[in-house]
Scaffold this motif. Sequence first.
Motif, PDB file in Angstrom:
ATOM      1  N   UNK A  37     -19.012 -17.055  41.258  1.00  0.00           N
ATOM      2  CA  UNK A  37     -19.105 -15.850  42.525  1.00  0.00           C
ATOM      3  C   UNK A  37     -17.980 -15.655  42.923  1.00  0.00           C
ATOM      4  N   UNK A  38     -16.727 -16.233  43.586  1.00  0.00           N
ATOM      5  CA  UNK A  38     -15.651 -15.832  44.066  1.00  0.00           C
ATOM      6  C   UNK A  38     -14.195 -15.575  42.791  1.00  0.00           C
ATOM      7  N   UNK A  39     -14.743 -15.604  41.555  1.00  0.00           N
ATOM      8  CA  UNK A  39     -13.849 -15.272  40.325  1.00  0.00           C
ATOM      9  C   UNK A  39     -15.080 -13.610  40.326  1.00  0.00           C
ATOM     10  N   UNK A  40     -15.619 -13.838  40.096  1.00  0.00           N
ATOM     11  CA  UNK A  40     -16.642 -12.505  39.906  1.00  0.00           C
ATOM     12  C   UNK A  40     -16.335 -11.302  41.390  1.00  0.00           C
ATOM     13  N   UNK A  41     -15.995 -12.136  42.447  1.00  0.00           N
ATOM     14  CA  UNK A  41     -15.582 -10.798  44.008  1.00  0.00           C
ATOM     15  C   UNK A  41     -14.293 -10.819  43.484  1.00  0.00           C
ATOM     16  N   UNK A  42     -13.285 -11.399  43.203  1.00  0.00           N
ATOM     17  CA  UNK A  42     -11.892 -11.869  42.949  1.00  0.00           C
ATOM     18  C   UNK A  42     -10.898 -11.363  41.657  1.00  0.00           C
ATOM     19  N   UNK A  43     -11.999 -10.490  40.371  1.00  0.00           N
ATOM     20  CA  UNK A  43     -11.944  -9.587  39.300  1.00  0.00           C
ATOM     21  C   UNK A  43     -11.923  -8.180  39.991  1.00  0.00           C
ATOM     22  N   UNK A  44     -13.679  -7.506  40.615  1.00  0.00           N
ATOM     23  CA  UNK A  44     -13.741  -6.426  40.606  1.00  0.00           C
ATOM     24  C   UNK A  44     -12.900  -6.464  41.696  1.00  0.00           C
ATOM     25  N   UNK A  45     -11.764  -7.155  42.905  1.00  0.00           N
ATOM     26  CA  UNK A  45     -10.996  -6.934  43.715  1.00  0.00           C
ATOM     27  C   UNK A  45      -9.948  -6.209  43.016  1.00  0.00           C
TER      28      UNK A  45
END
Length: 208
Positions: A37-45
Amino acid sequence: MPNGVEIGSDGHPILEVDGRRVRLGLKGRHQAANAMLVWALARELGLDLARVASALESCSIPGGRGELLERGGLSILNDAYNANPASFRAAIDLARVLRGRRDRRLVFVAGSMRELGEESAERHREAAGWLVELEPDLLAAVGEFVEALAPHRETLGDRLVTAPDAAALAPLLAPRLEGNELIVLKGSRGEALERLLPVLTATTDTTA
């Protein structure tokens, strides 16, 4: 989604994601889902994924949440800060990994999962079944798990030790320890299972 997830013998998840191999600083398969979840958010940002990977590898959380304590030959998984059915299942899965090929004794101390409302009895019975399937060498229970494990008393025999609370359990548990076990403490904050830590660590002093 990661390309792959594996759990090391030390309980740390290893993710294969976006061409990187990331060994999480936290323990348990459930932490792999949190990390993604952290990784997906970081990639999106559009964040620097190398720095995100480094942060995940060095991440730590306050004590009592999947905290592994080593005292001589004794390993204590202190996961007594909180408990619900999902986290209880995660603790059982992690115990199975850390136990390895059953070449060391496993002691599981189960304390009530609080604030479950009308589903409490049913959820404790369900978790009791998971604990029996784990086949620990010694299963200690306090609070609502005493009643939940009652139907399994014949199956467990002298491997089951019960008490109303942690304070009453301590003198029953201490004589059963050899000082080289993997011990899991899992229960809600109100059970305060960490009160057993002085008793458990004293075992290593007397067996050294």
